[in-house]
Scaffold this motif. Structure first.
Motif, PDB file in Angstrom:
ATOM      1  N   GLY A 138      21.494  22.863  12.655  1.00  0.00           N
ATOM      2  CA  GLY A 138      22.043  21.670  12.029  1.00  0.00           C
ATOM      3  C   GLY A 138      21.886  21.616  10.530  1.00  0.00           C
ATOM      4  O   GLY A 138      22.232  20.605   9.907  1.00  0.00           O
ATOM      5  N   LYS A 139      21.370  22.677   9.942  1.00  0.00           N
ATOM      6  CA  LYS A 139      21.168  22.696   8.490  1.00  0.00           C
ATOM      7  C   LYS A 139      21.937  23.851   7.860  1.00  0.00           C
ATOM      8  O   LYS A 139      22.321  24.815   8.536  1.00  0.00           O
ATOM      9  N   GLU A 140      22.117  23.748   6.564  1.00  0.00           N
ATOM     10  CA  GLU A 140      22.791  24.818   5.835  1.00  0.00           C
ATOM     11  C   GLU A 140      21.828  25.988   5.617  1.00  0.00           C
ATOM     12  O   GLU A 140      20.607  25.821   5.603  1.00  0.00           O
ATOM     13  N   ARG A 141      22.410  27.157   5.415  1.00  0.00           N
ATOM     14  CA  ARG A 141      21.603  28.317   5.097  1.00  0.00           C
ATOM     15  C   ARG A 141      20.932  28.107   3.745  1.00  0.00           C
ATOM     16  O   ARG A 141      21.567  27.623   2.801  1.00  0.00           O
ATOM     17  N   GLU A 142      19.659  28.462   3.641  1.00  0.00           N
ATOM     18  CA  GLU A 142      18.933  28.254   2.401  1.00  0.00           C
ATOM     19  C   GLU A 142      18.222  29.522   1.949  1.00  0.00           C
ATOM     20  O   GLU A 142      17.819  30.356   2.768  1.00  0.00           O
ATOM     21  N   PHE A 143      18.061  29.603   0.662  1.00  0.00           N
ATOM     22  CA  PHE A 143      17.371  30.727   0.043  1.00  0.00           C
ATOM     23  C   PHE A 143      15.884  30.659   0.365  1.00  0.00           C
ATOM     24  O   PHE A 143      15.286  29.582   0.334  1.00  0.00           O
ATOM     25  N   VAL A 144      15.295  31.833   0.636  1.00  0.00           N
ATOM     26  CA  VAL A 144      13.858  31.915   0.887  1.00  0.00           C
ATOM     27  C   VAL A 144      13.176  32.731  -0.207  1.00  0.00           C
ATOM     28  O   VAL A 144      12.231  32.274  -0.842  1.00  0.00           O
ATOM     29  N   ALA A 145      13.660  33.963  -0.410  1.00  0.00           N
ATOM     30  CA  ALA A 145      13.013  34.847  -1.370  1.00  0.00           C
ATOM     31  C   ALA A 145      13.973  35.969  -1.739  1.00  0.00           C
ATOM     32  O   ALA A 145      14.917  36.258  -0.999  1.00  0.00           O
ATOM     33  N   ALA A 146      13.715  36.589  -2.887  1.00  0.00           N
ATOM     34  CA  ALA A 146      14.517  37.727  -3.315  1.00  0.00           C
ATOM     35  C   ALA A 146      13.658  38.658  -4.148  1.00  0.00           C
ATOM     36  O   ALA A 146      12.639  38.252  -4.719  1.00  0.00           O
ATOM     37  N   ILE A 147      14.111  39.903  -4.223  1.00  0.00           N
ATOM     38  CA  ILE A 147      13.383  40.922  -4.975  1.00  0.00           C
ATOM     39  C   ILE A 147      14.401  41.816  -5.677  1.00  0.00           C
ATOM     40  O   ILE A 147      15.441  42.171  -5.101  1.00  0.00           O
TER      41      ILE A 147
END
Length: 123
Positions: free
Chosen positions: A42-51
């Motif tokens: 029920g939620k939008e995709r969200e950023f967690v981490a990047a490298i």
């Protein structure tokens, strides 16, 4: 072309840990910024981490800063997401993604995506 396959998801109790892995095929892995995103029901995709490509810079969402660590091994074409102190609100499908050139937290900019791995944190 980069193909991505995530693994390592599962069910864990609150306060526990998990390590996600994302194996990449193709010869361009070392030229890609790698990111982890998540999507809860029920939620939008969200950023967690990047490298970044060399691993020299890492970026985190405020919600996971201090609890999650992203890393990569270019010799193994693999990126990892080590998750500590997991909370029920971390429950989601976690996706690995890749893009060329520069870092961004915008999911629309990522060109390649894995199929996702489910992480469920019980209270």
């Amino acid at each position: 072309q980069v193909q991505l396959v995530e693994s390592g998801g599962g069910l864990v109790q609150a306060g526990g840990s998990l390590r996600l892995s994302c194996a990449a095929s193709g010869r361009t892995f070392s030229r890609c910024v790698m990111g982890w995103f998540r999507q809860a029901p029920g939620k939008e995709r969200e950023f967690v981490a990047a490298i970044t490509q060399s691993g020299g810079s890492t970026y985190y969402a405020d919600s996971v800063k201090g609890r999650f660590t992203i890393s990569r091994d270019n010799a193994k074409n693999t990126v990892y997401l080590q998750m500590y102190s997991l909370k029920p609100e971390d429950t989601a499908v976690y996706y690995c993604a890749a893009k060329t050139l520069y870092y961004t937290s915008e999911s629309a900019a990522y060109e390649y995506w894995g199929q996702g791995t489910q992480v469920t944190v019980s209270s």
